[in-house]
Scaffold this motif. Sequence first.
Motif, PDB file in Angstrom:
ATOM      1  N   ASN A  83       0.834  -1.197   0.000  1.00 25.25           N
ATOM      2  CA  ASN A  83       0.000   0.000   0.000  1.00 25.25           C
ATOM      3  C   ASN A  83       0.872   1.251   0.000  1.00 25.25           C
ATOM      4  OD1 ASN A  83      -2.298  -1.680   0.240  1.00 25.25           O
ATOM      5  ND2 ASN A  83      -2.178  -1.636   2.476  1.00 25.25           N
ATOM      6  N   SER A  84       0.254   2.368  -0.316  1.00 28.72           N
ATOM      7  CA  SER A  84       0.961   3.657  -0.309  1.00 28.72           C
ATOM      8  C   SER A  84       2.276   3.571  -1.082  1.00 28.72           C
ATOM      9  CB  SER A  84       1.227   4.109   1.138  1.00 28.72           C
ATOM     10  OG  SER A  84       0.028   4.209   1.861  1.00 28.72           O
ATOM     11  N   LEU A  85       2.192   3.012  -2.266  1.00 36.43           N
ATOM     12  CA  LEU A  85       3.401   2.786  -3.063  1.00 36.43           C
ATOM     13  C   LEU A  85       4.053   4.099  -3.473  1.00 36.43           C
ATOM     14  CD1 LEU A  85       2.132  -0.270  -5.073  1.00 36.43           C
ATOM     15  CD2 LEU A  85       4.265  -0.205  -3.768  1.00 36.43           C
ATOM     16  N   LYS A  86       5.379   4.043  -3.539  1.00 37.64           N
ATOM     17  CA  LYS A  86       6.196   5.209  -3.895  1.00 37.64           C
ATOM     18  C   LYS A  86       7.030   4.878  -5.133  1.00 37.64           C
ATOM     19  CE  LYS A  86       6.832   6.236   1.032  1.00 37.64           C
ATOM     20  NZ  LYS A  86       7.847   6.454   2.114  1.00 37.64           N
ATOM     21  N   PRO A  87       7.462   5.884  -5.876  1.00 34.41           N
ATOM     22  CA  PRO A  87       8.318   5.599  -7.039  1.00 34.41           C
ATOM     23  C   PRO A  87       9.557   4.786  -6.678  1.00 34.41           C
ATOM     24  CG  PRO A  87       7.516   7.850  -7.145  1.00 34.41           C
ATOM     25  CD  PRO A  87       7.083   7.305  -5.806  1.00 34.41           C
ATOM     26  N   GLU A  88      10.083   4.983  -5.479  1.00 27.99           N
ATOM     27  CA  GLU A  88      11.273   4.231  -5.078  1.00 27.99           C
ATOM     28  C   GLU A  88      10.998   2.761  -4.780  1.00 27.99           C
ATOM     29  OE1 GLU A  88      10.154   7.120  -3.795  1.00 27.99           O
ATOM     30  OE2 GLU A  88      10.494   7.221  -1.610  1.00 27.99           O
ATOM     31  N   ASP A  89       9.739   2.358  -4.816  1.00 30.40           N
ATOM     32  CA  ASP A  89       9.391   0.942  -4.690  1.00 30.40           C
ATOM     33  C   ASP A  89       9.498   0.212  -6.024  1.00 30.40           C
ATOM     34  OD1 ASP A  89       6.780   1.936  -2.451  1.00 30.40           O
ATOM     35  OD2 ASP A  89       8.710   1.039  -1.905  1.00 30.40           O
ATOM     36  N   THR A  90       9.749   0.945  -7.096  1.00 33.13           N
ATOM     37  CA  THR A  90       9.899   0.333  -8.410  1.00 33.13           C
ATOM     38  C   THR A  90      11.062  -0.648  -8.405  1.00 33.13           C
ATOM     39  OG1 THR A  90       8.938   2.216  -9.571  1.00 33.13           O
ATOM     40  CG2 THR A  90      10.419   0.784 -10.829  1.00 33.13           C
ATOM     41  N   ALA A  91      10.774  -1.900  -8.771  1.00 35.02           N
ATOM     42  CA  ALA A  91      11.785  -2.956  -8.724  1.00 35.02           C
ATOM     43  C   ALA A  91      11.169  -4.244  -9.243  1.00 35.02           C
ATOM     44  CB  ALA A  91      12.283  -3.166  -7.299  1.00 35.02           C
ATOM     45  N   VAL A  92      12.013  -5.246  -9.434  1.00 36.17           N
ATOM     46  CA  VAL A  92      11.540  -6.611  -9.637  1.00 36.17           C
ATOM     47  C   VAL A  92      11.491  -7.268  -8.263  1.00 36.17           C
ATOM     48  CG1 VAL A  92      11.913  -8.824 -10.753  1.00 36.17           C
ATOM     49  CG2 VAL A  92      12.550  -6.705 -11.933  1.00 36.17           C
ATOM     50  N   TYR A  93      10.350  -7.856  -7.952  1.00 30.76           N
ATOM     51  CA  TYR A  93      10.127  -8.463  -6.647  1.00 30.76           C
ATOM     52  C   TYR A  93      10.220  -9.982  -6.741  1.00 30.76           C
ATOM     53  CZ  TYR A  93       8.770  -4.010  -4.654  1.00 30.76           C
ATOM     54  OH  TYR A  93       8.775  -2.709  -4.195  1.00 30.76           O
ATOM     55  N   TYR A  94      10.932 -10.569  -5.781  1.00 30.21           N
ATOM     56  CA  TYR A  94      11.167 -12.004  -5.732  1.00 30.21           C
ATOM     57  C   TYR A  94      10.790 -12.554  -4.364  1.00 30.21           C
ATOM     58  CZ  TYR A  94      14.467 -10.866  -9.535  1.00 30.21           C
ATOM     59  OH  TYR A  94      15.053 -10.400 -10.678  1.00 30.21           O
ATOM     60  N   CYS A  95      10.443 -13.848  -4.346  1.00 29.10           N
ATOM     61  CA  CYS A  95      10.314 -14.518  -3.063  1.00 29.10           C
ATOM     62  C   CYS A  95      11.332 -15.650  -2.998  1.00 29.10           C
ATOM     63  CB  CYS A  95       8.902 -15.037  -2.834  1.00 29.10           C
ATOM     64  SG  CYS A  95       8.484 -16.498  -3.784  1.00 29.10           S
ATOM     65  N   ASN A  96      11.661 -16.024  -1.777  1.00 33.32           N
ATOM     66  CA  ASN A  96      12.599 -17.112  -1.537  1.00 33.32           C
ATOM     67  C   ASN A  96      12.508 -17.458  -0.058  1.00 33.32           C
ATOM     68  OD1 ASN A  96      14.900 -18.904  -1.672  1.00 33.32           O
ATOM     69  ND2 ASN A  96      15.639 -17.691  -3.403  1.00 33.32           N
ATOM     70  N   THR A  97      13.197 -18.481   0.344  1.00 30.95           N
ATOM     71  CA  THR A  97      13.285 -18.749   1.773  1.00 30.95           C
ATOM     72  C   THR A  97      14.062 -17.619   2.443  1.00 30.95           C
ATOM     73  OG1 THR A  97      15.334 -19.994   1.616  1.00 30.95           O
ATOM     74  CG2 THR A  97      13.282 -21.231   1.338  1.00 30.95           C
ATOM     75  N   ALA A  98      13.975 -17.544   3.748  1.00 30.84           N
ATOM     76  CA  ALA A  98      14.658 -16.470   4.462  1.00 30.84           C
ATOM     77  C   ALA A  98      16.168 -16.543   4.274  1.00 30.84           C
ATOM     78  CB  ALA A  98      14.298 -16.519   5.937  1.00 30.84           C
ATOM     79  N   GLY A  99      16.698 -17.712   4.001  1.00 31.52           N
ATOM     80  CA  GLY A  99      18.116 -17.862   3.746  1.00 31.52           C
ATOM     81  C   GLY A  99      18.463 -17.923   2.273  1.00 31.52           C
ATOM     82  N   SER A 100      17.508 -17.565   1.434  1.00 27.43           N
ATOM     83  CA  SER A 100      17.701 -17.592  -0.029  1.00 27.43           C
ATOM     84  C   SER A 100      18.186 -18.952  -0.507  1.00 27.43           C
ATOM     85  CB  SER A 100      18.708 -16.517  -0.470  1.00 27.43           C
ATOM     86  OG  SER A 100      18.331 -15.244  -0.007  1.00 27.43           O
ATOM     87  N   GLY A 101      17.565 -20.015   0.053  1.00 23.16           N
ATOM     88  CA  GLY A 101      18.067 -21.350  -0.236  1.00 23.16           C
ATOM     89  C   GLY A 101      17.557 -21.970  -1.520  1.00 23.16           C
ATOM     90  N   TRP A 102      16.528 -21.377  -2.101  1.00 18.27           N
ATOM     91  CA  TRP A 102      15.984 -21.928  -3.338  1.00 18.27           C
ATOM     92  C   TRP A 102      16.557 -21.197  -4.553  1.00 18.27           C
ATOM     93  CZ3 TRP A 102      10.145 -21.731  -1.597  1.00 18.27           C
ATOM     94  CH2 TRP A 102       9.925 -22.762  -0.672  1.00 18.27           C
ATOM     95  N   SER A 103      16.315 -21.763  -5.715  1.00 12.93           N
ATOM     96  CA  SER A 103      16.632 -21.032  -6.930  1.00 12.93           C
ATOM     97  C   SER A 103      15.746 -19.798  -7.021  1.00 12.93           C
ATOM     98  CB  SER A 103      16.390 -21.925  -8.158  1.00 12.93           C
ATOM     99  OG  SER A 103      17.226 -23.056  -8.142  1.00 12.93           O
ATOM    100  N   TRP A 104      16.276 -18.756  -7.639  1.00  7.58           N
ATOM    101  CA  TRP A 104      15.470 -17.551  -7.815  1.00  7.58           C
ATOM    102  C   TRP A 104      14.517 -17.735  -8.992  1.00  7.58           C
ATOM    103  CZ3 TRP A 104      15.422 -13.992  -4.144  1.00  7.58           C
ATOM    104  CH2 TRP A 104      16.519 -13.914  -3.278  1.00  7.58           C
ATOM    105  N   GLY A 105      13.279 -17.270  -8.821  1.00  8.78           N
ATOM    106  CA  GLY A 105      12.322 -17.276  -9.913  1.00  8.78           C
ATOM    107  C   GLY A 105      12.547 -16.099 -10.838  1.00  8.78           C
ATOM    108  N   GLN A 106      11.575 -15.882 -11.733  1.00  8.60           N
ATOM    109  CA  GLN A 106      11.673 -14.780 -12.685  1.00  8.60           C
ATOM    110  C   GLN A 106      11.362 -13.439 -12.047  1.00  8.60           C
ATOM    111  OE1 GLN A 106      12.620 -15.006 -16.036  1.00  8.60           O
ATOM    112  NE2 GLN A 106      13.256 -17.029 -15.321  1.00  8.60           N
TER     113      GLN A 106
END
Length: 114
Positions: A83-106
Amino acid sequence: QVQPVESGGGLVQPGGSLRLSCVASGSMFRLYSMAWYRQAPGKQREFIAVITPGGSTDYADSVKGRFTISRDNAKSTLYLQMNSLKPEDTAVYYCNTAGSGWSWGQGTQVTVSS
């Protein structure tokens, strides 16, 4: 190796909202602390939010009070309400485990612009 699939991004005006989803099928999703990350052009990927298997959450200062992370273990799905998005929120968003243990998606592109 699990590869999450993110969706829900798009173009939104400043002050607008988006809800991102991330599906990680067959991954024993419910056992992991899960996190959202983002990468803006020319910058390193950064952590923005985490949720434990029990539902405890934490956020980067830059999104605290505006973004909400949640999960549906029955659907192996992670969510990010923005919510309340700002221009500085512009990015590619990814999910992963907290330790980044999986492969990254698109990832999913979020663009905040008028």
